[in-house]
Design a protein around this motif. Structure first.
Motif, PDB file in Angstrom:
ATOM      1  N   ARG A  25      -2.154  18.248   0.095  1.00 38.49           N
ATOM      2  CA  ARG A  25      -2.488  18.664  -1.262  1.00 38.49           C
ATOM      3  C   ARG A  25      -3.996  18.842  -1.417  1.00 38.49           C
ATOM      4  NH1 ARG A  25      -0.072  18.849  -6.236  1.00 38.49           N
ATOM      5  NH2 ARG A  25       1.637  19.620  -4.949  1.00 38.49           N
ATOM      6  N   LEU A  26      -4.780  17.917  -0.839  1.00 38.59           N
ATOM      7  CA  LEU A  26      -6.238  18.067  -0.895  1.00 38.59           C
ATOM      8  C   LEU A  26      -6.684  19.356  -0.235  1.00 38.59           C
ATOM      9  CD1 LEU A  26      -8.220  14.770  -0.252  1.00 38.59           C
ATOM     10  CD2 LEU A  26      -7.498  15.785  -2.409  1.00 38.59           C
ATOM     11  N   LYS A  27      -6.075  19.690   0.890  1.00 37.63           N
ATOM     12  CA  LYS A  27      -6.438  20.923   1.595  1.00 37.63           C
ATOM     13  C   LYS A  27      -6.181  22.134   0.719  1.00 37.63           C
ATOM     14  CE  LYS A  27      -5.809  23.196   6.087  1.00 37.63           C
ATOM     15  NZ  LYS A  27      -5.075  23.126   7.379  1.00 37.63           N
ATOM     16  N   GLU A  28      -5.051  22.135   0.031  1.00 34.46           N
ATOM     17  CA  GLU A  28      -4.724  23.233  -0.888  1.00 34.46           C
ATOM     18  C   GLU A  28      -5.738  23.323  -2.022  1.00 34.46           C
ATOM     19  OE1 GLU A  28      -0.850  22.129  -2.145  1.00 34.46           O
ATOM     20  OE2 GLU A  28       0.095  22.546  -0.193  1.00 34.46           O
ATOM     21  N   LEU A  29      -6.325  22.195  -2.382  1.00 31.66           N
ATOM     22  CA  LEU A  29      -7.306  22.143  -3.461  1.00 31.66           C
ATOM     23  C   LEU A  29      -8.736  22.357  -2.966  1.00 31.66           C
ATOM     24  CD1 LEU A  29      -5.875  19.084  -5.423  1.00 31.66           C
ATOM     25  CD2 LEU A  29      -5.704  21.495  -6.051  1.00 31.66           C
ATOM     26  N   SER A  30      -8.891  22.652  -1.661  1.00 31.46           N
ATOM     27  CA  SER A  30     -10.208  22.874  -1.046  1.00 31.46           C
ATOM     28  C   SER A  30     -11.101  21.651  -1.157  1.00 31.46           C
ATOM     29  CB  SER A  30     -10.910  24.093  -1.668  1.00 31.46           C
ATOM     30  OG  SER A  30     -10.107  25.246  -1.570  1.00 31.46           O
ATOM     31  N   LEU A  57       0.798  -1.228   0.000  1.00 31.45           N
ATOM     32  CA  LEU A  57       0.000   0.000   0.000  1.00 31.45           C
ATOM     33  C   LEU A  57       0.830   1.278   0.000  1.00 31.45           C
ATOM     34  CD1 LEU A  57      -2.997  -0.878   2.369  1.00 31.45           C
ATOM     35  CD2 LEU A  57      -2.876  -0.962  -0.132  1.00 31.45           C
ATOM     36  N   PRO A  58       1.952   1.357   0.738  1.00 33.49           N
ATOM     37  CA  PRO A  58       2.705   2.617   0.737  1.00 33.49           C
ATOM     38  C   PRO A  58       3.270   3.007  -0.621  1.00 33.49           C
ATOM     39  CG  PRO A  58       3.303   1.282   2.649  1.00 33.49           C
ATOM     40  CD  PRO A  58       2.483   0.409   1.741  1.00 33.49           C
ATOM     41  N   GLU A  59       3.209   2.090  -1.599  1.00 35.14           N
ATOM     42  CA  GLU A  59       3.707   2.386  -2.943  1.00 35.14           C
ATOM     43  C   GLU A  59       2.627   2.120  -3.995  1.00 35.14           C
ATOM     44  OE1 GLU A  59       7.214   0.062  -3.527  1.00 35.14           O
ATOM     45  OE2 GLU A  59       8.168   0.791  -1.697  1.00 35.14           O
ATOM     46  N   ASN A  60       1.383   2.161  -3.564  1.00 37.48           N
ATOM     47  CA  ASN A  60       0.277   1.787  -4.442  1.00 37.48           C
ATOM     48  C   ASN A  60      -0.719   2.942  -4.555  1.00 37.48           C
ATOM     49  OD1 ASN A  60      -1.191   0.053  -6.116  1.00 37.48           O
ATOM     50  ND2 ASN A  60      -1.016  -1.655  -4.686  1.00 37.48           N
ATOM     51  N   PHE A  61      -1.699   2.777  -5.450  1.00 39.48           N
ATOM     52  CA  PHE A  61      -2.732   3.787  -5.669  1.00 39.48           C
ATOM     53  C   PHE A  61      -2.082   5.147  -5.957  1.00 39.48           C
ATOM     54  CE2 PHE A  61      -4.783   0.441  -3.103  1.00 39.48           C
ATOM     55  CZ  PHE A  61      -5.832   0.122  -3.946  1.00 39.48           C
ATOM     56  N   LEU A  62      -2.518   6.209  -5.316  1.00 41.36           N
ATOM     57  CA  LEU A  62      -1.933   7.530  -5.577  1.00 41.36           C
ATOM     58  C   LEU A  62      -0.518   7.676  -5.019  1.00 41.36           C
ATOM     59  CD1 LEU A  62      -4.806  10.152  -5.099  1.00 41.36           C
ATOM     60  CD2 LEU A  62      -3.956   9.117  -7.209  1.00 41.36           C
ATOM     61  N   LEU A  63      -0.089   6.711  -4.194  1.00 43.48           N
ATOM     62  CA  LEU A  63       1.276   6.738  -3.654  1.00 43.48           C
ATOM     63  C   LEU A  63       2.275   6.033  -4.562  1.00 43.48           C
ATOM     64  CD1 LEU A  63       0.520   6.013   0.122  1.00 43.48           C
ATOM     65  CD2 LEU A  63       0.939   8.218  -0.977  1.00 43.48           C
ATOM     66  N   ALA A  64       1.824   5.530  -5.704  1.00 46.54           N
ATOM     67  CA  ALA A  64       2.722   4.849  -6.635  1.00 46.54           C
ATOM     68  C   ALA A  64       3.748   5.834  -7.191  1.00 46.54           C
ATOM     69  CB  ALA A  64       1.931   4.229  -7.777  1.00 46.54           C
ATOM     70  N   PRO A  65       5.009   5.432  -7.277  1.00 44.32           N
ATOM     71  CA  PRO A  65       6.039   6.311  -7.841  1.00 44.32           C
ATOM     72  C   PRO A  65       5.644   6.809  -9.237  1.00 44.32           C
ATOM     73  CG  PRO A  65       7.044   4.370  -6.858  1.00 44.32           C
ATOM     74  CD  PRO A  65       5.563   4.132  -6.857  1.00 44.32           C
ATOM     75  N   GLY A  66       5.889   8.091  -9.466  1.00 44.21           N
ATOM     76  CA  GLY A  66       5.588   8.673 -10.766  1.00 44.21           C
ATOM     77  C   GLY A  66       4.185   9.230 -10.904  1.00 44.21           C
ATOM     78  N   THR A  67       3.337   9.042  -9.882  1.00 46.82           N
ATOM     79  CA  THR A  67       1.969   9.554  -9.935  1.00 46.82           C
ATOM     80  C   THR A  67       1.958  11.062  -9.693  1.00 46.82           C
ATOM     81  OG1 THR A  67       1.089   7.450  -9.128  1.00 46.82           O
ATOM     82  CG2 THR A  67      -0.342   9.378  -8.930  1.00 46.82           C
ATOM     83  N   ASP A  68       1.188  11.779 -10.468  1.00 45.11           N
ATOM     84  CA  ASP A  68       1.006  13.222 -10.291  1.00 45.11           C
ATOM     85  C   ASP A  68      -0.360  13.456  -9.651  1.00 45.11           C
ATOM     86  OD1 ASP A  68       0.573  15.945 -10.465  1.00 45.11           O
ATOM     87  OD2 ASP A  68       1.484  16.143 -12.444  1.00 45.11           O
ATOM     88  N   PRO A  69      -0.422  13.595  -8.322  1.00 42.15           N
ATOM     89  CA  PRO A  69      -1.716  13.719  -7.641  1.00 42.15           C
ATOM     90  C   PRO A  69      -2.529  14.915  -8.123  1.00 42.15           C
ATOM     91  CG  PRO A  69       0.045  13.305  -6.057  1.00 42.15           C
ATOM     92  CD  PRO A  69       0.702  13.594  -7.362  1.00 42.15           C
ATOM     93  N   LEU A  70      -1.849  16.018  -8.437  1.00 44.29           N
ATOM     94  CA  LEU A  70      -2.578  17.206  -8.880  1.00 44.29           C
ATOM     95  C   LEU A  70      -3.333  16.927 -10.173  1.00 44.29           C
ATOM     96  CD1 LEU A  70      -3.238  20.195  -8.517  1.00 44.29           C
ATOM     97  CD2 LEU A  70      -1.155  20.741  -9.798  1.00 44.29           C
ATOM     98  N   GLN A  71      -2.661  16.306 -11.139  1.00 41.77           N
ATOM     99  CA  GLN A  71      -3.326  16.004 -12.398  1.00 41.77           C
ATOM    100  C   GLN A  71      -4.397  14.938 -12.237  1.00 41.77           C
ATOM    101  OE1 GLN A  71      -3.154  17.698 -15.305  1.00 41.77           O
ATOM    102  NE2 GLN A  71      -1.977  19.065 -13.964  1.00 41.77           N
ATOM    103  N   GLU A  72      -4.189  14.010 -11.305  1.00 47.71           N
ATOM    104  CA  GLU A  72      -5.210  12.986 -11.045  1.00 47.71           C
ATOM    105  C   GLU A  72      -6.525  13.633 -10.596  1.00 47.71           C
ATOM    106  OE1 GLU A  72      -5.297   9.603 -11.348  1.00 47.71           O
ATOM    107  OE2 GLU A  72      -3.350   9.637 -12.334  1.00 47.71           O
ATOM    108  N   VAL A  73      -6.403  14.713  -9.829  1.00 45.18           N
ATOM    109  CA  VAL A  73      -7.590  15.434  -9.354  1.00 45.18           C
ATOM    110  C   VAL A  73      -8.163  16.320 -10.453  1.00 45.18           C
ATOM    111  CG1 VAL A  73      -8.424  17.178  -7.729  1.00 45.18           C
ATOM    112  CG2 VAL A  73      -6.848  15.406  -6.939  1.00 45.18           C
TER     113      VAL A  73
END
Length: 322
Positions: A255-260, A207-223
């Motif tokens: 990051r979610l907090k920054e995105l409201s 889990l610590p390297e899965n889903f949105l925590l997977a290496p190379g994931t851009d959380p901002l663009q995912e949102v």
């Protein structure tokens, strides 16, 4: 689509029917979203109501704003020229709103690897919150669960939170059209909750390297990609987010907090044996990936006929401060 050669051989009446069939199955025209930006600006509408603008963009070249009512937690897609900035006074007032309190409470430590954020109603309520995940999937859509939920309304729209991934949305035009029709008919009242765009998952990875925590994931663009896709379909993203797999860390929460955005977990993931009680966030999958959850949900909806509540109700009372 039919070839031109085949169409040319059809009699006039059959040709008309064939063309009608072709155009009926094509996906609805999607608006063009450009210039999508994250902002946080207190604004007022023409009636003087205070709102928070969280995104600016253009839809087919026309300036728009995604705004949130910080007390009701409802979101709106508005023309940019229909609101005006409220300045420092608005920023001061925002800090005491329901939205500001939820962002502070649910995006702060301690951080859990799984099921962080809000998992049930803050206060005692009489009812349940139905949340339906639509992760990427090629399996049949669980239409039965939406029909069973809608049947509870008896003439009123039944609230359901749909946790939608961008990939599912972009690959299921007929199922999306069904949900839109249910909304238009007044049978469902859907809160559209962002569930990331790709919803990456590898069952062989911890889990610590899965889903949105997977290496190379851009959380901002995912949102943001999912928000843009919703808006292009005429759907308004809510101020809520569900992490894929309910997996997150402190960096993602900030990051979610920054995105409201308020993170939404669950205390009643039915397929995992969790039993709902008053105020629970029920989690089921409507994408065919987890039929066990739907099998457990249907008797609850049909036999117990629970009261389903809109997701914003879970986040404390509307104080009317603004």
């Amino acid at each position: 689509m039919m070839s031109r050669t085949l169409l040319a051989k059809l009699p006039p009446l059959c040709l008309s029917l064939a063309l009608l069939l072709v155009f009926c199955v094509l996906p609805a025209h999607a608006a063009r979203i450009t210039g999508y930006r994250v902002i946080r600006e207190p604004v007022c509408d023409r009636a003087g109501k205070r709102l928070l603008a969280v995104r600016s963009f253009e839809r087919d070249g026309v300036p728009r704003l995604l705004v949130v009512d910080p007390e009701t937690l409802a979101s709106y897609d508005l023309p940019a020229d229909s609101v005006k900035k409220s300045g420092d006074a608005g920023a001061d007032l925002f800090r005491s709103t329901r939205l500001a309190r939820a962002l502070e409470r649910y995006n702060s430590p301690p951080y859990r690897l799984q099921n962080g954020g809000a998992v049930r109603a803050e206060t005692e309520v009489e009812g349940l919150f139905l949340t339906v995940d639509l992760c990427p999937s090629k399996r049949p859509f669980e239409r039965d669960l939406f029909e069973a939920a809608a049947a509870l309304g008896r003439g009123r729209a039944v609230p359901v939170a749909v946790m939608i991934s961008g990939v599912w949305l972009s690959t299921h035009p007929q199922e999306l059209a069904y949900l839109k029709d249910e909304i238009a008919a007044g049978r469902l009242a859907v809160t559209w909750v962002n569930h990331s765009y790709h919803h990456h998952y590898d069952p062989k990875v911890p889990l610590p390297e899965n889903f949105l925590l997977a290496p190379g994931t851009d959380p901002l663009q995912e949102v943001l990609q999912t928000e843009e896709l919703l808006l292009s379909q005429g759907l308004v993203p809510s101020p809520f987010f569900r992490f894929p797999g309910l997996v997150s860390d402190g960096g993602l929460m900030q990051r979610l907090k920054e995105l409201s955005l308020i993170p939404v977990g669950s205390d009643a993931w039915l397929a995992k044996g969790e039993v709902p009680r008053q105020g629970s966030f029920i989690l089921v999958h409507g994408n065919g990936n987890e039929p066990k959850g739907v099998k457990l949900l249907l008797p609850i909806l049909k036999d117990k006929a629970p009261r389903l509540l809109p997701l914003p109700v879970a986040f404390g009372p509307n104080t009317g401060a603004l």
